[in-house]
Motif scaffolding. Structure first.
Motif, PDB file in Angstrom:
ATOM      1  N   GLU A 105       0.809  -1.236  -0.123  1.00 39.29           N
ATOM      2  CA  GLU A 105      -0.046  -0.077   0.060  1.00 39.29           C
ATOM      3  C   GLU A 105       0.608   1.211   0.056  1.00 39.29           C
ATOM      4  O   GLU A 105       0.520   2.202  -0.718  1.00 39.29           O
ATOM      5  CB  GLU A 105      -0.851   0.010   1.290  1.00 39.29           C
ATOM      6  N   ALA A 106       1.789   1.235   0.905  1.00 40.35           N
ATOM      7  CA  ALA A 106       2.853   2.513   0.904  1.00 40.35           C
ATOM      8  C   ALA A 106       3.549   2.488  -0.502  1.00 40.35           C
ATOM      9  O   ALA A 106       3.690   3.874  -0.866  1.00 40.35           O
ATOM     10  CB  ALA A 106       3.838   2.177   1.902  1.00 40.35           C
ATOM     11  N   ALA A 107       3.952   1.380  -1.242  1.00 41.52           N
ATOM     12  CA  ALA A 107       4.522   1.611  -2.494  1.00 41.52           C
ATOM     13  C   ALA A 107       3.547   2.130  -3.484  1.00 41.52           C
ATOM     14  O   ALA A 107       3.965   2.904  -4.639  1.00 41.52           O
ATOM     15  CB  ALA A 107       4.785   0.360  -2.933  1.00 41.52           C
ATOM     16  N   LYS A 108       2.432   1.924  -3.596  1.00 40.03           N
ATOM     17  CA  LYS A 108       1.249   2.287  -4.378  1.00 40.03           C
ATOM     18  C   LYS A 108       1.045   3.798  -4.241  1.00 40.03           C
ATOM     19  O   LYS A 108       0.608   4.568  -5.038  1.00 40.03           O
ATOM     20  CB  LYS A 108      -0.151   1.468  -4.069  1.00 40.03           C
ATOM     21  N   MET A 109       0.981   4.318  -2.825  1.00 43.31           N
ATOM     22  CA  MET A 109       0.828   5.685  -2.505  1.00 43.31           C
ATOM     23  C   MET A 109       2.029   6.547  -3.147  1.00 43.31           C
ATOM     24  O   MET A 109       1.812   7.633  -3.541  1.00 43.31           O
ATOM     25  CB  MET A 109       0.950   5.830  -1.279  1.00 43.31           C
ATOM     26  N   ASP A 110       2.998   5.691  -3.244  1.00 44.90           N
ATOM     27  CA  ASP A 110       4.214   6.608  -3.862  1.00 44.90           C
ATOM     28  C   ASP A 110       4.422   6.374  -5.393  1.00 44.90           C
ATOM     29  O   ASP A 110       5.167   7.131  -6.116  1.00 44.90           O
ATOM     30  CB  ASP A 110       5.459   6.130  -3.402  1.00 44.90           C
ATOM     31  N   GLY A 111       3.253   5.710  -5.943  1.00 46.59           N
ATOM     32  CA  GLY A 111       3.308   5.874  -7.506  1.00 46.59           C
ATOM     33  C   GLY A 111       3.751   4.515  -8.168  1.00 46.59           C
ATOM     34  O   GLY A 111       3.742   4.333  -9.290  1.00 46.59           O
ATOM     35  N   ALA A 112       4.040   3.461  -7.213  1.00 44.82           N
ATOM     36  CA  ALA A 112       4.740   2.407  -8.011  1.00 44.82           C
ATOM     37  C   ALA A 112       3.701   1.235  -8.409  1.00 44.82           C
ATOM     38  O   ALA A 112       2.458   1.009  -7.829  1.00 44.82           O
ATOM     39  CB  ALA A 112       5.488   1.591  -6.844  1.00 44.82           C
ATOM     40  N   LEU A 172       6.968  -2.777 -10.349  1.00 46.76           N
ATOM     41  CA  LEU A 172       8.225  -2.198  -9.499  1.00 46.76           C
ATOM     42  C   LEU A 172       7.963  -2.645  -8.127  1.00 46.76           C
ATOM     43  O   LEU A 172       9.172  -2.895  -7.542  1.00 46.76           O
ATOM     44  CB  LEU A 172       7.885  -0.759  -9.382  1.00 46.76           C
ATOM     45  N   ILE A 173       6.777  -2.978  -7.586  1.00 53.26           N
ATOM     46  CA  ILE A 173       6.510  -3.477  -6.272  1.00 53.26           C
ATOM     47  C   ILE A 173       7.067  -4.891  -6.133  1.00 53.26           C
ATOM     48  O   ILE A 173       7.775  -5.259  -5.329  1.00 53.26           O
ATOM     49  CB  ILE A 173       5.031  -3.558  -6.043  1.00 53.26           C
ATOM     50  N   PHE A 174       7.129  -5.561  -7.213  1.00 54.16           N
ATOM     51  CA  PHE A 174       7.368  -7.022  -7.230  1.00 54.16           C
ATOM     52  C   PHE A 174       9.112  -7.126  -7.274  1.00 54.16           C
ATOM     53  O   PHE A 174       9.694  -7.996  -6.679  1.00 54.16           O
ATOM     54  CB  PHE A 174       7.084  -7.936  -8.498  1.00 54.16           C
ATOM     55  N   LEU A 175       9.482  -6.225  -8.165  1.00 51.62           N
ATOM     56  CA  LEU A 175      11.094  -6.182  -8.105  1.00 51.62           C
ATOM     57  C   LEU A 175      11.817  -5.521  -7.282  1.00 51.62           C
ATOM     58  O   LEU A 175      12.882  -5.979  -6.747  1.00 51.62           O
ATOM     59  CB  LEU A 175      11.429  -5.454  -9.521  1.00 51.62           C
ATOM     60  N   ARG A 176      11.294  -4.396  -6.635  1.00 49.40           N
ATOM     61  CA  ARG A 176      11.982  -3.575  -5.595  1.00 49.40           C
ATOM     62  C   ARG A 176      11.355  -3.938  -4.317  1.00 49.40           C
ATOM     63  O   ARG A 176      12.169  -3.510  -3.160  1.00 49.40           O
ATOM     64  CB  ARG A 176      11.621  -2.028  -5.654  1.00 49.40           C
ATOM     65  N   ILE A 177      10.354  -4.621  -3.786  1.00 48.32           N
ATOM     66  CA  ILE A 177       9.810  -4.952  -2.688  1.00 48.32           C
ATOM     67  C   ILE A 177       9.840  -6.444  -2.353  1.00 48.32           C
ATOM     68  O   ILE A 177      10.407  -6.934  -1.386  1.00 48.32           O
ATOM     69  CB  ILE A 177       8.461  -4.321  -2.298  1.00 48.32           C
ATOM     70  N   MET A 178       8.884  -7.203  -3.313  1.00 47.37           N
ATOM     71  CA  MET A 178       8.882  -8.458  -2.952  1.00 47.37           C
ATOM     72  C   MET A 178       9.819  -9.414  -3.036  1.00 47.37           C
ATOM     73  O   MET A 178      10.198 -10.149  -1.930  1.00 47.37           O
ATOM     74  CB  MET A 178       7.866  -8.996  -3.760  1.00 47.37           C
ATOM     75  N   LEU A 179      10.756  -9.403  -3.958  1.00 39.53           N
ATOM     76  CA  LEU A 179      11.885  -9.956  -4.233  1.00 39.53           C
ATOM     77  C   LEU A 179      12.851  -9.888  -3.146  1.00 39.53           C
ATOM     78  O   LEU A 179      13.411 -10.802  -2.715  1.00 39.53           O
ATOM     79  CB  LEU A 179      12.505  -9.746  -5.609  1.00 39.53           C
ATOM     80  N   PRO A 180      13.323  -8.572  -2.628  1.00 39.36           N
ATOM     81  CA  PRO A 180      14.298  -8.553  -1.788  1.00 39.36           C
ATOM     82  C   PRO A 180      13.957  -9.039  -0.113  1.00 39.36           C
ATOM     83  O   PRO A 180      14.674  -9.711   0.379  1.00 39.36           O
ATOM     84  CB  PRO A 180      14.505  -6.784  -1.591  1.00 39.36           C
ATOM     85  N   LEU A 181      12.442  -9.084   0.115  1.00 37.29           N
ATOM     86  CA  LEU A 181      11.883  -9.547   1.308  1.00 37.29           C
ATOM     87  C   LEU A 181      11.949 -11.001   1.115  1.00 37.29           C
ATOM     88  O   LEU A 181      11.775 -11.705   2.299  1.00 37.29           O
ATOM     89  CB  LEU A 181      10.530  -8.844   1.562  1.00 37.29           C
TER      90      LEU A 181
END
Length: 278
Positions: A172-179, A183-192
């Motif tokens: 949700e935070a990434a969506k609010m920043d326009g991702a 981008l969410i998959f590559l920058r947030i999900m994969l690192p986690l």
């Protein structure tokens, strides 16, 4: 007293587990010992765990420079295992992300149907897979094996279970920043998901390296053989030489031993986390 008892129990447990570990490692120790001996010393009784005469280097050279192209089989196995592992990580992680975090109609039904396919044994799909490879002109090729090996319901399930445990607030935070979802998959999900991705990669690499049935059925040309089939040719050529056979077997399992020894903690952590989340 309680602390003392706990320490005693811990020491006894550690000793018992160490003894069991040595028992399980006995075949591997015997393999290393036999690979280091002259042929005449392999079957000596009682067993010489430490060779009286070392012949490790000569056995190694004879295995890798024999008429059987052992180096080619090794390269084929590395190629197949690496490609299957990389593509499985890509396909399974994308599928798991969609099933865990994207909202779409019929998501649960799709996941249920996907899981139901796990009850079908691989042997039951041999004929359909053979026909498909023939139709697409991929029979007797590494590409055919890679395409078949890149899809895995089990790893998709494992990754999904892990991703469900990642809090929705990150997205949700990434969506609010326009991702977007990419981008969410590559920058947030994969690192986690690094622990579970490492686990999937290691297990898939080991399974691909050890696969015997697939290459046996879908490959004809000997120059395409991986290590499991190459070992059969090697044993046929050197059936009466145990020391060389053990050296070839030892060479074949070295990558698997290195991968597991170096990354065993991540395997255990990833499986445990993937199994309990969600």
């Amino acid at each position: 007293m309680t602390t003392r008892r706990n320490k005693m129990f811990k020491w006894l447990t550690t000793g018992a587990m160490g003894a069991i570990s040595v028992l399980f490692l006995t075949p591997l120790i015997w393999m290393v010992s036999s690979a280091s001996k002259y042929e005449k010393d392999v079957m000596v009784y009682p067993i010489q765990w430490i060779p009286a005469q070392w012949n490790f280097w000569n056995n190694f050279k004879e295995v890798w420079m024999s008429n059987v192209p052992f180096g080619l089989f090794y390269f084929n196995s590395l190629k197949l295992a690496a490609c299957m592992t990389l593509l499985t990580l890509i396909v399974s992680s994308m599928s798991a992300f969609a099933l865990a975090k994207l909202r779409f109609k019929g998501r649960n039904l799709a996941f249920g149907l996907l899981l139901s396919l796990m009850i079908i044994p691989n042997e039951a799909t041999l004929v359909p897979r053979y026909l498909l490879l023939k139709w697409f002109h991929l029979y007797n090729s590494h590409l055919g094996l890679i395409v078949m090996g890149m899809f895995s319901i089990y790893f998709t399930y494992l990754l999904r279970q892990f991703m469900i445990g990642i809090h929705q607030d990150y997205l949700e935070a990434a969506k609010m920043d326009g991702a977007g979802y990419t981008l969410i998959f590559l920058r947030i999900m994969l690192p986690l998901c690094k622990p579970i991705l490492a686990t999937v990669g290691i297990i898939k690499f080991i399974w691909s390296w050890n696969d015997y049935q697939g290459p046996l059925i879908f490959l004809i040309s000997k120059q395409l053989y991986p290590i499991p089939l190459g070992m059969q040719l090697f044993k046929s050529e050197f059936a009466d030489n145990v020391s060389l056979t053990m050296m070839a077997s030892l060479s074949a399992i070295v990558p698997l031993l290195l991968v597991f020894i170096v990354l065993q903690k991540q395997v255990i952590q990833g499986i445990s986390l993937g199994g309990v989340k969600g």
